[in-house]
Design an enzyme around this catalytic site. Structure first.
Site, mmCIF file in Angstrom:
data_model
loop_
_atom_site.group_PDB
_atom_site.id
_atom_site.type_symbol
_atom_site.label_atom_id
_atom_site.label_comp_id
_atom_site.label_asym_id
_atom_site.label_seq_id
_atom_site.Cartn_x
_atom_site.Cartn_y
_atom_site.Cartn_z
ATOM 1 N N ARG A 99 0.856 -1.198 0.000
ATOM 2 C CA ARG A 99 0.000 0.000 0.000
ATOM 3 C C ARG A 99 0.884 1.237 0.000
ATOM 4 O O ARG A 99 0.531 2.264 -0.550
ATOM 5 C CB ARG A 99 -0.911 0.016 1.237
ATOM 6 C CG ARG A 99 -1.861 -1.149 1.284
ATOM 7 C CD ARG A 99 -2.702 -1.069 2.546
ATOM 8 N NE ARG A 99 -3.692 -0.020 2.457
ATOM 9 C CZ ARG A 99 -4.346 0.481 3.508
ATOM 10 N NH1 ARG A 99 -4.101 0.034 4.710
ATOM 11 N NH2 ARG A 99 -5.241 1.421 3.340
ATOM 12 N N ARG A 201 9.043 -27.301 8.885
ATOM 13 C CA ARG A 201 9.365 -26.814 7.530
ATOM 14 C C ARG A 201 10.610 -27.449 6.916
ATOM 15 O O ARG A 201 10.925 -27.167 5.757
ATOM 16 C CB ARG A 201 9.486 -25.283 7.544
ATOM 17 C CG ARG A 201 8.225 -24.568 8.015
ATOM 18 C CD ARG A 201 7.009 -24.924 7.168
ATOM 19 N NE ARG A 201 5.788 -24.298 7.679
ATOM 20 C CZ ARG A 201 4.590 -24.423 7.127
ATOM 21 N NH1 ARG A 201 4.427 -25.158 6.036
ATOM 22 N NH2 ARG A 201 3.542 -23.834 7.668
HETATM 23 C C1 LIG Z 1 3.322 -29.788 5.726
HETATM 24 C C2 LIG Z 1 2.314 -28.800 6.251
HETATM 25 C C3 LIG Z 1 1.062 -28.727 5.679
HETATM 26 C C4 LIG Z 1 0.123 -27.790 6.151
HETATM 27 N N1 LIG Z 1 -1.098 -27.720 5.547
HETATM 28 C C5 LIG Z 1 -1.995 -26.812 5.972
HETATM 29 C C6 LIG Z 1 -3.284 -26.687 5.336
HETATM 30 O O1 LIG Z 1 -3.606 -27.426 4.412
HETATM 31 N N2 LIG Z 1 -4.129 -25.727 5.775
HETATM 32 C C7 LIG Z 1 -3.815 -24.895 6.817
HETATM 33 O O2 LIG Z 1 -4.616 -24.040 7.165
HETATM 34 N N3 LIG Z 1 -2.615 -24.987 7.434
HETATM 35 C C8 LIG Z 1 -1.701 -25.914 7.045
HETATM 36 N N4 LIG Z 1 -0.483 -25.987 7.665
HETATM 37 C C9 LIG Z 1 -0.161 -25.066 8.774
HETATM 38 C C10 LIG Z 1 -0.204 -25.788 10.137
HETATM 39 O O3 LIG Z 1 -1.524 -26.258 10.416
HETATM 40 C C11 LIG Z 1 0.252 -24.849 11.253
HETATM 41 O O4 LIG Z 1 -0.625 -23.748 11.314
HETATM 42 C C12 LIG Z 1 1.649 -24.316 11.025
HETATM 43 O O5 LIG Z 1 2.517 -25.378 10.708
HETATM 44 C C13 LIG Z 1 2.133 -23.602 12.280
HETATM 45 O O6 LIG Z 1 2.427 -24.558 13.259
HETATM 46 P P1 LIG Z 1 2.238 -24.267 14.802
HETATM 47 O O7 LIG Z 1 0.807 -23.984 15.128
HETATM 48 O O8 LIG Z 1 2.898 -25.422 15.539
HETATM 49 O O9 LIG Z 1 3.149 -22.980 14.999
HETATM 50 P P2 LIG Z 1 2.885 -21.704 15.920
HETATM 51 O O10 LIG Z 1 1.695 -20.955 15.455
HETATM 52 O O11 LIG Z 1 4.193 -20.981 15.980
HETATM 53 O O12 LIG Z 1 2.529 -22.293 17.313
HETATM 54 C C14 LIG Z 1 3.498 -23.027 18.085
HETATM 55 C C15 LIG Z 1 2.761 -23.819 19.119
HETATM 56 O O13 LIG Z 1 2.106 -22.921 20.015
HETATM 57 C C16 LIG Z 1 0.839 -23.425 20.383
HETATM 58 N N5 LIG Z 1 -0.193 -22.484 19.938
HETATM 59 C C17 LIG Z 1 -0.022 -21.332 19.227
HETATM 60 N N6 LIG Z 1 -1.181 -20.692 19.058
HETATM 61 C C18 LIG Z 1 -2.115 -21.463 19.658
HETATM 62 C C19 LIG Z 1 -3.517 -21.365 19.830
HETATM 63 N N7 LIG Z 1 -4.225 -20.326 19.332
HETATM 64 N N8 LIG Z 1 -4.149 -22.332 20.482
HETATM 65 C C20 LIG Z 1 -3.484 -23.401 20.995
HETATM 66 N N9 LIG Z 1 -2.159 -23.569 20.895
HETATM 67 C C21 LIG Z 1 -1.485 -22.611 20.226
HETATM 68 C C22 LIG Z 1 0.710 -24.796 19.731
HETATM 69 O O14 LIG Z 1 1.196 -25.775 20.605
HETATM 70 C C23 LIG Z 1 1.648 -24.707 18.552
HETATM 71 O O15 LIG Z 1 2.170 -25.960 18.123
HETATM 72 C C24 LIG Z 1 0.461 -26.922 7.226
HETATM 73 C C25 LIG Z 1 1.730 -27.016 7.809
HETATM 74 C C26 LIG Z 1 2.652 -27.936 7.336
HETATM 75 C C27 LIG Z 1 4.026 -27.994 7.979
#
Ligand SMILES: Cc1cc2nc3c(=O)[nH]c(=O)nc-3n(C[C@H](O)[C@H](O)[C@H](O)COP(=O)(O)OP(=O)(O)OC[C@H]3O[C@@H](n4cnc5c(N)ncnc54)[C@H](O)[C@@H]3O)c2cc1C
Length: 245
Positions: A99, A201
């Protein structure tokens, strides 16, 4: 040991890079945080004891001491890579705003070697890591695919430039750019959340492009936090079949 200057950009993909902007803490910081649990002191410990403690923490999921280290990176990557990166809610980001600023003419075009084929085994994957999936004669076709993608990105950018010239608001003009357009951000995360990012990742299930960034980050943390990162590699991502390392 001399450390490489990680503040220099490491080139990734065709126009991307990553560089370390700032970092705080060391393996000693992790140990210090952990030893406070029983009023212990870091300074009197040998390297063997440090290793033993950090490996115990990693193996048993005692993760908060790793949060005492923090890193900030500057990342230049295609927008579709950010769509995945920004799912990691425990990082803090600031990204260029299209933007405010006109985005430069930098749009990711995969080389024919990295296009691969839609995987038949996984709906989300591409067969790029399996050299048997593509035969040599198909490389010519993939070269054409790469050129088609390039031509499309050139025409998108031309339209973007034209809209900017007609004083169409930048916030609307940008909507004609593809998600392969490069953007730039700063991201800050602690070492525990960074390891979670790497675990997800670096996995072969993650897309090839974001894996290239994760691989460089792994190299950087190996250098900055050698004991913690060795423990992470030995206990969390040791399966060589699953992780792209
Ligand atoms: C191979 C792959 C395929 C994927 N495919 C998809 C897809 O098809 N569609 C899609 O939408 N996403 C997809 N994702 C994204 C995935 O679902 C996660 O959102 C992303 O990997 C971030 O992981 P995370 O939540 O562990 O990380 P972060 O957001 O950094 O969180 C770290 C940890 O903190 C905790 N945490 C953070 N926020 C919360 C909360 N609000 N409530 C509870 N606990 C929390 C959890 O324990 C989490 O593991 C994919 C990811 C991967 C690696």
């Amino acid at each position: 040991m001399d450390h490489f200057d990680w503040s220099l950009p490491i080139k990734i993909l065709d126009h991307g890079y990553i560089r370390l902007v700032d970092h705080m803490g060391s393996d000693d910081s992790v140990e210090r945080s952990a030893r406070v649990s029983y009023s212990g002191d870091k300074t009197v410990r040998s390297e063997k004891e440090t290793k033993g403690l950090l490996r115990y923490l990693m193996k048993n999921g005692h993760t908060t001491p790793f949060e005492s280290c923090t890193l900030t990176f500057e990342v230049k990557a295609p927008i579709f890579v950010y769509r995945q990166w920004h799912r990691h809610r425990t990082q803090s980001y600031n990204e260029i705003s299209a933007r405010y600023a006109v985005l430069p003419n930098e749009i990711y075009v995969p080389s024919k070697e990295t296009i691969g084929k839609q995987s038949k085994l996984s709906k989300q994957a591409r067969d790029i890591d399996n050299p048997n999936a593509i035969d040599y004669s198909e490389l010519q076709m993939l070269s054409t695919v790469s050129e088609l993608m390039r031509a499309h990105s050139v025409s998108c950018y031309k339209l973007y430039e034209k809209l900017i010239k007609y004083e169409v608001p930048r916030e609307l003009a940008r909507s004609v750019l593809p998600v392969a357009t490069y953007s730039r951000m700063y991201t800050t995360m602690n070492l525990h959340n960074l390891y979670n990012f790497l675990r997800l990742r670096l996995h072969f299930h993650a897309q090839y492009e974001i894996r290239q960034y994760a691989k460089v980050i792994l190299t950087i943390v190996r250098d900055l936090y050698p004991i913690s990162t060795k423990a992470f590699e030995d206990f969390i991502i040791s399966d060589k079949e699953s992780f792209d390392i």
